[in-house]
Design an enzyme around this catalytic site. Structure first.
Site, PDB file in Angstrom:
ATOM      1  N   GLY A  10      -8.752   9.794  12.782  1.00 24.36           N
ATOM      2  CA  GLY A  10      -8.913   8.431  12.291  1.00 24.36           C
ATOM      3  C   GLY A  10      -8.199   7.440  13.192  1.00 24.36           C
ATOM      4  N   PHE A  11      -8.349   6.189  12.865  1.00 22.33           N
ATOM      5  CA  PHE A  11      -7.806   5.102  13.688  1.00 22.33           C
ATOM      6  C   PHE A  11      -6.291   5.221  13.879  1.00 22.33           C
ATOM      7  CE2 PHE A  11      -6.615   0.349  13.267  1.00 22.33           C
ATOM      8  CZ  PHE A  11      -6.395   0.232  14.626  1.00 22.33           C
ATOM      9  N   ILE A  12      -5.550   5.224  12.785  1.00 26.08           N
ATOM     10  CA  ILE A  12      -4.087   5.270  12.887  1.00 26.08           C
ATOM     11  C   ILE A  12      -3.619   6.657  13.301  1.00 26.08           C
ATOM     12  CG2 ILE A  12      -1.928   5.005  11.597  1.00 26.08           C
ATOM     13  CD1 ILE A  12      -3.426   2.923   9.857  1.00 26.08           C
ATOM     14  N   TYR A 152     -10.069   1.614  -4.948  1.00 26.87           N
ATOM     15  CA  TYR A 152      -9.303   2.065  -3.784  1.00 26.87           C
ATOM     16  C   TYR A 152      -7.816   1.806  -4.002  1.00 26.87           C
ATOM     17  CZ  TYR A 152      -7.194   1.871   0.847  1.00 26.87           C
ATOM     18  OH  TYR A 152      -6.344   2.044   1.914  1.00 26.87           O
ATOM     19  N   LYS A 156      -4.559   4.522  -4.386  1.00 25.69           N
ATOM     20  CA  LYS A 156      -3.344   4.466  -3.568  1.00 25.69           C
ATOM     21  C   LYS A 156      -2.101   4.344  -4.446  1.00 25.69           C
ATOM     22  CE  LYS A 156      -4.675   5.004   0.657  1.00 25.69           C
ATOM     23  NZ  LYS A 156      -4.172   6.166   1.420  1.00 25.69           N
TER      24      LYS A 156
END
Length: 351
Positions: A10-12, A152, A156
């Site tokens: 993924g991005f991070i 979402y 979290k």
């Protein structure tokens, strides 16, 4: 030292893995390359990592029962950074089951694996979305977070509670990381920076919700990775003397930390930075607020600095330029020959 990163393609996860490998650490990355967005981008990120001798790429979904337990048993990571998640506020309205599976069931599988094979430190990604309907800003870690505006955000918030219970029951040292609007090269194509830049390159209107009256605490990915790396060494202890403004639990080795730039930026100023970087003019389409969205985010980063010292901050002007440069290279976009006349040369408004 071995570090396990979930969501490593993924991005991070990609940026964090690359940073840790540059320090000579061993990184085990797991990712399922799902099709929420183009898997080719995930494969391209992973292809940057696999040549490194210290990197091991594993393929699989974190929600698969027992998979993470087997991974932790075999590789015994000292630190685990849990970044894998089903992202997307709007997507959670359309497909909540995917969020329940990955974010809730997948996180449960990770916590069970960590209980069986405890790392020295478990760091888990949360989101600024958990602040929900809070009207007082900047957001502080000790603010109430019981008014989620999207599923979402609810998932979290739930993972924060799940993590606290495992920290209290089994003594697992856990740090929750609340991210604020991360952007930069290799970013996700469903996020605003990509959509804005793509529209600029294709000379299409840029949709701006809430009629453009939106602010975000844009956080450049390198700054975020620097903060995660520093926090890896800040293991929460119980009992311990908390620092000023600490979110350290009074009953468990559990803490939550904001990671943001600490400066809210209007979306119109961010678009200005992209215009200046690309030399192209934006056409704005003003639209009403979308369900589940919030008007502004703004991180109080005092606790992060108390724990890790002063943090670097990349300006939106610099970050926007780096992002546009990457976008052009990755998507083979030829720089525009159109004049950028009229775009302010000093460009201080988006800094």
């Amino acid at each position: 030292m071995t570090v396990l990163i979930t969501g490593a393609a993924g991005f991070i996860g990609f940026h964090l893995a690359r940073r840790l490998l540059s320090e000579g650490l061993r990184v085990v990355g797991i990712d399922d390359h799902n099709a929420y967005y183009d898997p080719a981008l995930k494969a391209a990120r992973e292809a940057q990592l696999t040549p490194c001798p210290g990197y091991l790429a594993l393929r699989g979904g974190i929600e698969v029962p027992g998979l993470l337990t087997r991974v932790l048993a075999r590789h015994r990571p000292r630190v685990v950074v849990h970044l894998a998640a089903q992202a997307g506020v709007r997507h959670s309205i359309e497909a909540p089951a995917a969020h329940a599976s990955t974010n809730l069931s997948g996180t449960f599988q990770l916590l069970e694996a960590a209980r069986a094979h405890p790392p020295t430190h478990l760091l888990m990604a949360s989101s600024s979305a958990v602040y929900g309907g809070n009207a007082t800003m900047p957001y502080r870690e000790t603010d109430r977070t019981d008014q989620p505006l999207s599923f979402y955000a609810a998932t979290k918030k739930a993972t924060e509670g799940m993590a606290h219970s495992y920290a209290a029951l089994y003594g697992l040292p856990i740090t929750m990381l609340r991210f604020f609007t991360v952007y930069g090269p290799w970013g996700r194509p469903d996020m605003a920076p990509f959509l804005f830049t793509q529209a600029l390159m294709q000379d299409r209107p840029i949709p701006l919700f809430n009629y453009g009256r939106m602010q975000r605490d844009f956080t450049y990915v390198d700054d975020l990775v620097d903060a995660i790396r520093a926090l890896m060494d800040v293991v929460p202890r119980h009992p311990a003397l908390p620092v000023a403004g600490d979110s350290l639990s009074p009953v468990a080795p559990w803490r939550v930390v904001n990671i943001g730039n600490g400066i809210p930026v209007a979306l119109t100023d961010f678009i200005d930075a992209l215009q200046y970087a690309s030399g192209r003019r934006a056409r704005l389409q003003m639209l009403p607020m979308q369900p589940g969205d919030v008007e502004a985010t703004w991180a109080d980063t005092t606790l992060l600095q108390q724990l890790t010292g002063p943090r670097p901050h990349t300006t939106v002007a610099d970050g926007g330029q780096r992002y546009v440069d990457w976008f052009r290279e990755y998507h083979h976009v030829i720089p525009s020959c159109k004049s950028s006349a009229g775009i302010p040369l000093d460009h201080q408004g988006a800094a």
